[in-house]
Design a protein around this motif. Structure first.
Motif, PDB file in Angstrom:
ATOM      1  N   LYS A 159       4.083   1.446  -4.523  1.00  0.00           N
ATOM      2  CA  LYS A 159       5.080   0.899  -5.445  1.00  0.00           C
ATOM      3  C   LYS A 159       4.447   0.569  -6.788  1.00  0.00           C
ATOM      4  O   LYS A 159       4.940   0.974  -7.845  1.00  0.00           O
ATOM      5  CB  LYS A 159       5.683  -0.405  -4.887  1.00  0.00           C
ATOM      6  CG  LYS A 159       6.179  -0.314  -3.477  1.00  0.00           C
ATOM      7  CD  LYS A 159       6.667  -1.667  -2.981  1.00  0.00           C
ATOM      8  CE  LYS A 159       5.590  -2.725  -2.846  1.00  0.00           C
ATOM      9  NZ  LYS A 159       4.686  -2.587  -1.723  1.00  0.00           N
ATOM     10  N   SER A 160       3.323  -0.178  -6.749  1.00  0.00           N
ATOM     11  CA  SER A 160       2.687  -0.566  -8.007  1.00  0.00           C
ATOM     12  C   SER A 160       2.232   0.666  -8.769  1.00  0.00           C
ATOM     13  O   SER A 160       2.362   0.730  -9.990  1.00  0.00           O
ATOM     14  CB  SER A 160       1.481  -1.464  -7.752  1.00  0.00           C
ATOM     15  OG  SER A 160       1.881  -2.636  -7.112  1.00  0.00           O
ATOM     16  N   THR A 161       1.685   1.625  -8.041  1.00  0.00           N
ATOM     17  CA  THR A 161       1.208   2.838  -8.693  1.00  0.00           C
ATOM     18  C   THR A 161       2.354   3.520  -9.434  1.00  0.00           C
ATOM     19  O   THR A 161       2.211   3.917 -10.590  1.00  0.00           O
ATOM     20  CB  THR A 161       0.599   3.787  -7.646  1.00  0.00           C
ATOM     21  OG1 THR A 161      -0.396   3.071  -6.922  1.00  0.00           O
ATOM     22  CG2 THR A 161      -0.007   4.994  -8.300  1.00  0.00           C
ATOM     23  N   GLY A 197       0.793  -1.221   0.000  1.00  0.00           N
ATOM     24  CA  GLY A 197       0.000   0.000   0.000  1.00  0.00           C
ATOM     25  C   GLY A 197       0.827   1.274   0.000  1.00  0.00           C
ATOM     26  O   GLY A 197       0.279   2.361   0.100  1.00  0.00           O
TER      27      GLY A 197
HETATM   28  N1  LIG Z   1      -7.229   2.983  -8.888  1.00  0.00           N
HETATM   29  C1  LIG Z   1      -7.089   3.411  -7.607  1.00  0.00           C
HETATM   30  N2  LIG Z   1      -8.005   4.237  -7.067  1.00  0.00           N
HETATM   31  C2  LIG Z   1      -7.856   4.680  -5.803  1.00  0.00           C
HETATM   32  N3  LIG Z   1      -6.862   4.347  -4.984  1.00  0.00           N
HETATM   33  C3  LIG Z   1      -5.927   3.515  -5.452  1.00  0.00           C
HETATM   34  C4  LIG Z   1      -5.994   2.995  -6.787  1.00  0.00           C
HETATM   35  N4  LIG Z   1      -4.920   2.192  -6.979  1.00  0.00           N
HETATM   36  C5  LIG Z   1      -4.227   2.209  -5.827  1.00  0.00           C
HETATM   37  N5  LIG Z   1      -4.836   2.993  -4.914  1.00  0.00           N
HETATM   38  C6  LIG Z   1      -4.346   3.261  -3.557  1.00  0.00           C
HETATM   39  O1  LIG Z   1      -3.019   3.693  -3.665  1.00  0.00           O
HETATM   40  C7  LIG Z   1      -2.244   3.179  -2.608  1.00  0.00           C
HETATM   41  C8  LIG Z   1      -1.017   2.524  -3.167  1.00  0.00           C
HETATM   42  O2  LIG Z   1      -1.394   1.389  -3.899  1.00  0.00           O
HETATM   43  P1  LIG Z   1      -0.338   0.455  -4.592  1.00  0.00           P
HETATM   44  O3  LIG Z   1       0.511   1.282  -5.467  1.00  0.00           O
HETATM   45  O4  LIG Z   1      -1.079  -0.651  -5.213  1.00  0.00           O
HETATM   46  O5  LIG Z   1       0.501  -0.080  -3.363  1.00  0.00           O
HETATM   47  P2  LIG Z   1       1.607  -1.216  -3.337  1.00  0.00           P
HETATM   48  O6  LIG Z   1       1.797  -1.737  -4.699  1.00  0.00           O
HETATM   49  O7  LIG Z   1       2.818  -0.547  -2.798  1.00  0.00           O
HETATM   50  O8  LIG Z   1       1.124  -2.241  -2.375  1.00  0.00           O
HETATM   51  C9  LIG Z   1      -3.128   2.247  -1.825  1.00  0.00           C
HETATM   52  O9  LIG Z   1      -3.522   2.906  -0.649  1.00  0.00           O
HETATM   53  C10 LIG Z   1      -4.293   2.006  -2.725  1.00  0.00           C
HETATM   54  O10 LIG Z   1      -5.459   1.853  -1.983  1.00  0.00           O
END
Ligand SMILES: Nc1ncnc2c1ncn2[C@@H]1O[C@H](COP(=O)(O)OP(=O)(O)O)[C@@H](O)[C@H]1O
Ligand SMILES: [Mg+2]
Lengths: 352, 317
Positions: free
Chosen positions: A42-44, A39
């Protein structure tokens, strides 16, 4: 191959700021791992590089080109998804050939490239199978094959090993690392597993809550964590942290005990601080601090012991075999050279 | 606890005759299947069997018939109205199915995208499906009315580009097309909602992977959406063909097969001959003649599209 520069990049989903302005320069051919708890964004960030998420603020460059407004298919990057995202209706060969077919590459070139990738990854006998006829590790390899065939500027991996069992994960770690050494393509790899990061990366970027906590080569992060977060995140078992303050060139814990300091930072007398010492940096010492054994966990190669010293619980890892039973007292001493001190208020590193 | 253990011990040592009967697998199978088989026999097999039997007799309403072999079918084969109804049924099914799937898929794709008020729009899409057929048939009856048609009103009085009312139901082809339009209107929700469900099972990361692989929007549709949707599409298509082929209510309520039998489907003709016409045997024969068409359509759409190699189990084909 190309360098990737992330410059003041930020991302908001509606009102929620998920990436809060990060700067990460990535050199041509480097293997960089983004690591951080679930959360943290990273993925974002990876998806922003891929073009699957818009960049709200700042810039991302691939090579010399700003790609903020470049659609994904023109960024010349390949991504391996956590769930692999193989096309279920295509054979392994077709999965790998798909991007080349879209480019209308000549048949001979497609076959040659697919065969080469299959050979690198040992997929030869599986080429005519469908994804559902493959094991997890094989699917993982096909996903990588699909990326290799493209011969892209940059490889992106999003937690590619998290669906595999422990043994396979270790094996794939080596394979991915070897693959990178062979192809030398710039690689950005996301994981929440610090061991994966430590073992594979040229450089690690530790992220937390949408910011970069520290960037550096793996051992640098281990030896000189810039703050409490990195100190606690890198290393397993986690670093012991004890609250207290600096007095007379030694460290006085909140419970009134004294822990030795090698060289206290200048002008820090009386400063509230956190004393950090890694479990593997605590040794048995005849003249050390008395500590009561709570739990003994032998793993064979080493022994993990949880002790209570002056009211604080400490995890120690000894190379020696410990015969002490819970309740008995042993004497321990931290290795002074590798004791870390952090500011108690903002968590920044104090010791040099 | 002890009593359970005791009773268990007892039965395993000395099972009574009834307990032994219930442990006997063939008996259990018969007992468990009996209700289902009974229901199927009474409510499904019997009417179907009776229908098939009637088609081999010259039964009329109020008079038991005699077995006449294939006489009914032979006379149908020489009956131009029967062949017209076969032609109508095929045209009706083919055109309506193509339109329903074209429009339904388009609607499903739209609903699968982000759009405001999606839930509301989805609910509205379902309306034609929920309304009782007879009610919508009556609505169409008014829409197609030679004097009071709202469409005629629109094109005559609102945007005056026509002098006269449309004659929707008075001529063979306009009548057929009008009925097909009504059927399409009614059938779209089923297709759209089913295909939407199918679309939603496709993992978004497949589209993302395809996007990174360089696929354009059309190529993503062609190489990801369509093949992934095929299994659902096949099942929905099978059902839709069956429903359309056997349609009765809409046609009977709007045109009753007119003008001059030009819109009779096999189902309406069977009813017309059998009940108001009193020729039960002949009506049944028309209905039975639908069976081969239905079986063929089902087999083609199901086996042609539904089972795909990539869906099948672990075998290394
Ligand atoms: N499409 C989206 N809409 C709203 N919030 C998002 C979306 N994608 C990710 N998030 C939020 O962004 C944050 C980071 O997500 P993410 O990048 O998936 O984390 P990680 O890959 O590090 O676990 C999280 O709190 C998630 O809930
Ligand atoms: Mg993630």
């Amino acid at each position: 191959m190309a360098s990737v520069d992330i410059i003041d990049a930020a991302k908001s989903f509606g009102a929620v700021r998920v990436i809060k302005g990060v700067n990460i320069p990535i050199g041509d051919g480097e293997f960089v791992i983004l690591v951080g708890p679930s959360g943290c964004g990273k993925s974002t960030l990876l998806r922003m590089i891929a073009g699957l998420e818009e960049i709200s603020e700042g810039q991302i460059r691939i090579g010399s080109r700003v790609v903020n407004d470049v659609p994904p298919k023109e960024r010349d990057i390949a991504m391996v998804f956590q769930n692999y995202a193989l096309y279920p209706h295509m054979t392994v060969a077709d999965n790998m050939a798909f991007s080349l077919k879209l480019k209308q590459a000549p048949k001979s070139e497609i076959t040659a490239k697919v065969d080469r990738a299959a050979q690198i990854l040992g997929l030869g006998p599986l080429l005519q199978r469908y994804p559902r006829q493959l094991s997890g590790g094989q699917r993982q390899r096909v996903a990588m094959g699909r990326a290799i065939v493209r011969d892209p500027q940059v490889f992106l991996f999003d937690e590619p090993l998290s669906n595999l069992d422990a043994k396979l994960r270790v094996q794939m770690r080596t394979e991915i690392k070897e693959l990178h050494q062979r192809l030398k393509t710039t690689t950005i790899y996301v994981t929440h597993d610090q061991i994966e990061a430590m073992t594979m990366a040229d450089r690690i970027v530790v992220m937390h809550d949408g910011i970069v906590e520290q960037m550096g080569v793996p051992l640098d992060l281990y030896d000189r964590p810039a703050n409490l977060f990195v100190a606690g995140f890198i290393g397993s078992p986690a670093m012991n942290m004890i609250k207290g303050s600096i007095r007379n060139s030694s460290f006085e814990t909140e419970k009134g005990n004294h822990l030795p300091l090698g060289n206290a930072p200048a002008a820090s007398e009386g400063r509230r601080a956190i004393y950090g010492v890694r479990p593997e940096h605590i040794h048995l010492a005849g003249d050390g601090i008395p500590a009561e054994v709570v739990v003994v966990e032998p793993t064979g190669a080493e022994t993990q012991v949880i002790v209570k010293a002056g009211g604080d619980e400490l995890t120690c890892v000894f190379r020696e075999r410990i015969t002490a039973k819970p309740g008995e007292t042993i004497r321990i001493a931290p290795e002074l050279k590798v004791v870390h001190l952090f500011d108690a208020d903002d968590g920044r590193r104090l010791s040099a | 606890m002890t009593s359970v253990a005791e009773s268990l011990g007892k039965t395993s040592v000395q099972p009574g005759p009834i307990a032994r009967l219930f442990d006997w697998k063939p008996f259990l199978i018969v007992i468990c299947l009996l209700p289902a088989v009974g229901l199927l026999t009474v409510f499904l097999t019997y009417p179907l069997g009776l229908g098939v039997w009637l088609s081999f007799t010259d039964t009329k309403i109020g008079r038991d018939g005699f077995f006449v072999g294939l006489e009914n079918f032979a006379s149908l084969a020489r009956d131009p109205i029967f062949w017209l109804s076969v032609f109508n049924t095929i045209v009706y099914t083919a055109l309506a199915t193509v339109l329903k799937f074209g429009l339904g898929l388009w609607l499903a794709l739209l609903l699968n995208e982000y759009m405001p008020f999606k839930a509301l729009i989805r609910a509205i899409v379902l309306v034609p499906w929920i309304v009782p057929t007879v009610l919508s048939a009556m609505a169409f009856w008014w829409i197609y009315d030679p004097q009071f048609s709202i469409i005629s009103y629109f094109f005559k009085d609102v945007v005056p580009i026509r002098e006269q009312n449309f004659d929707f139901l008075g001529e063979p082809w306009p009548a057929r097309l009008s009925l097909i339009a009504a059927n399409v209107w009614r059938g779209i929700p089923f297709v759209a909602i089913s295909l939407l469900a199918g679309l939603q099972t496709i993992s978004p990361s497949l589209y993302e992977a395809a996007m990174l692989d360089g696929a354009t929007g059309w190529q993503r549709f062609r190489y990801v959406t369509v093949p992934m949707l095929m299994p659902v599409l096949a099942v929905v298509l099978t059902f839709s063909v069956i429903f359309t082929f056997t349609d009765f209510q809409l046609v009977y309520a709007i045109t009753r097969g007119g003008p001059n039998n030009a819109t009779h489907l096999m189902a309406t003709l069977a009813f017309q001959r059998g009940i108001p016409g009193g020729q039960l045997g002949e009506g049944a024969a028309i209905a039975v003649a639908m069976i081969p068409f239905l079986v063929a359509a089902t087999l083609i759409s199901y086996f042609g599209l539904a089972r795909r190699k990539w869906q099948q189990g672990e075998s290394n084909d």
